[in-house]
Design an enzyme around this catalytic site. Structure first.
Site, PDB file in Angstrom:
ATOM      1  N   THR A 144       0.825  -1.200   0.000  1.00 52.92           N
ATOM      2  CA  THR A 144       0.000   0.000   0.000  1.00 52.92           C
ATOM      3  C   THR A 144       0.861   1.253   0.000  1.00 52.92           C
ATOM      4  O   THR A 144       0.402   2.334  -0.377  1.00 52.92           O
ATOM      5  CB  THR A 144      -0.948  -0.015   1.209  1.00 52.92           C
ATOM      6  OG1 THR A 144      -1.661  -1.255   1.223  1.00 52.92           O
ATOM      7  CG2 THR A 144      -1.952   1.115   1.143  1.00 52.92           C
ATOM      8  N   TYR A 158       4.607 -12.064   5.989  1.00 52.68           N
ATOM      9  CA  TYR A 158       3.436 -11.581   5.269  1.00 52.68           C
ATOM     10  C   TYR A 158       3.081 -12.610   4.208  1.00 52.68           C
ATOM     11  O   TYR A 158       3.777 -12.755   3.200  1.00 52.68           O
ATOM     12  CB  TYR A 158       3.738 -10.218   4.643  1.00 52.68           C
ATOM     13  CG  TYR A 158       2.577  -9.552   3.937  1.00 52.68           C
ATOM     14  CD1 TYR A 158       1.264 -10.023   4.037  1.00 52.68           C
ATOM     15  CD2 TYR A 158       2.791  -8.431   3.145  1.00 52.68           C
ATOM     16  CE1 TYR A 158       0.216  -9.397   3.387  1.00 52.68           C
ATOM     17  CE2 TYR A 158       1.751  -7.783   2.489  1.00 52.68           C
ATOM     18  CZ  TYR A 158       0.472  -8.279   2.609  1.00 52.68           C
ATOM     19  OH  TYR A 158      -0.563  -7.658   1.951  1.00 52.68           O
ATOM     20  N   LYS A 207       1.312 -11.771   9.167  1.00 54.72           N
ATOM     21  CA  LYS A 207       0.203 -11.025   8.566  1.00 54.72           C
ATOM     22  C   LYS A 207      -0.455 -11.944   7.563  1.00 54.72           C
ATOM     23  O   LYS A 207       0.148 -12.336   6.560  1.00 54.72           O
ATOM     24  CB  LYS A 207       0.704  -9.745   7.892  1.00 54.72           C
ATOM     25  CG  LYS A 207      -0.402  -8.943   7.196  1.00 54.72           C
ATOM     26  CD  LYS A 207       0.161  -7.740   6.458  1.00 54.72           C
ATOM     27  CE  LYS A 207      -0.950  -7.023   5.693  1.00 54.72           C
ATOM     28  NZ  LYS A 207      -0.434  -5.896   4.871  1.00 54.72           N
ATOM     29  N   VAL A 209      -3.408  -5.656  10.416  1.00 58.24           N
ATOM     30  CA  VAL A 209      -2.609  -4.722   9.621  1.00 58.24           C
ATOM     31  C   VAL A 209      -3.524  -4.315   8.477  1.00 58.24           C
ATOM     32  O   VAL A 209      -3.757  -5.078   7.550  1.00 58.24           O
ATOM     33  CB  VAL A 209      -1.307  -5.354   9.110  1.00 58.24           C
ATOM     34  CG1 VAL A 209      -0.550  -4.348   8.248  1.00 58.24           C
ATOM     35  CG2 VAL A 209      -0.442  -5.823  10.273  1.00 58.24           C
TER      36      VAL A 209
END
Length: 299
Positions: free
Chosen positions: A54, A142, A170, A210
């Site tokens: 992001t 992640y 995550k 998150v």
């Protein structure tokens, strides 16, 4: 120094994966980044992830990544956990980014699964271990197979959890069954990486989020996780249902595109996107306004 944490919540409960503000000519907007980081922490974030997807990490240079982490640490590093995204599909490059983040003073590392080259599980294991070995910082894995092309299998997660610095995951795998087993067997602190599944993942053992939608609804996300943690599942469910239009609207197209549009609508720092990302069309912006309003977001 980062805020206090526990082994169960090493980075707090509510983190936002922050966009990277740019100036009108496409340069890094460090002042805007500091203002946005301050706004997000004031809103209730325990931490921020900098230089994630992001944050348009595929299109920022290593120097820009370092400058951004340094600026955010200066602005809010005494009040929030600042995680630096250092994952790439090149282990050596990721190690360099991890060491740079440590030198700057980041509080932790977010390390995404190598993308595009699709390594086998043993390759993933060695990749994550090498990065965790390279810097004396806690690591959040992640797992996002929709972007990386390969999942981190449960057995690999369990093996990685034996590393003293790999403390969290995550989860953007979208599989509650596999998450349940991985949480139970690994003991890692589990963070939802898929906003629509924030509440369901709490129900199988996640400790926090998150988030992308945290850019616009951090107070609601904090209320949700605190209600759930206190045993008020009904209240948590009500908040989840209220936020459904936001969860849907922010991901009708690529998340950074909608997030920057939403921030612009609120007069917050965001700026343009770097190619290949593009601005929302007028029709997409109109729909985003409808979605956010339906979820109670003030514009």
């Amino acid at each position: 120094m980062a805020p206090t944490s526990t082994p169960q919540t090493p980075f707090g409960r509510v983190l936002t994966a922050m966009v990277t503000p740019f100036t009108a000519d496409g340069a890094l907007d460090l002042d805007g980044a500091q203002r946005l980081a301050t706004h997000l922490v004031d809103a209730g974030n325990d931490g921020l992830v900098i230089n994630g997807t992001t944050g348009e990490s595929p299109t920022t240079s290593d120097a820009e990544k370092s400058d951004l982490v340094r600026a955010v640490l200066e602005a809010v590093g005494d009040r929030a956990h600042i995680l630096a995204g250092v994952g790439t599909n090149d282990t050596h490059h990721s190690i360099e980014l991890a060491r740079a983040a440590e030198r700057i003073g980041a509080h932790g590392l977010l390390v995404v699964t190598p993308y595009y080259n699709k390594p086998p599980q043993e390759g993933l294991y060695r990749h994550f271990r090498a990065i965790a070995d390279a810097a004396d910082l806690p690591v959040m894995l992640y797992d996002i197979p929709g972007r990386s092309g390969v999942p981190i299998d449960t057995e690999t997660i369990v093996r990685l959890a034996e590393h003293p610095r790999i403390v969290a995951n995550k989860d953007a795998k979208g599989d509650l069954g596999r998450a349940s087993w991985a949480i139970a067997r690994s003991g890692l602190a589990w963070y939802s990486g898929d906003d629509m599944l924030n509440l369901p993942l709490l129900s199988v053992g996640a400790v926090g989020f998150v988030s992308v939608v945290g850019h616009v609804v951090t107070p609601e996300l904090r209320s949700l996780v605190e209600a759930y943690a206190s045993g008020d599942v009904q209240k948590a469910t009500e908040i989840h249902q209220k936020l459904l239009p936001v969860f849907t609207g922010m991901f009708r197209t690529q998340g950074v595109m909608t997030t920057k549009a939403a921030l612009a609508l609120q007069g917050l720092p965001a700026g343009p996107l770097r190619a290949p990302m593009v601005e929302l069309s007028p029709e997409e912006t109109a729909q985003l306004k409808i979605d956010l309003a339906a979820g109670g977001v003030q514009l």
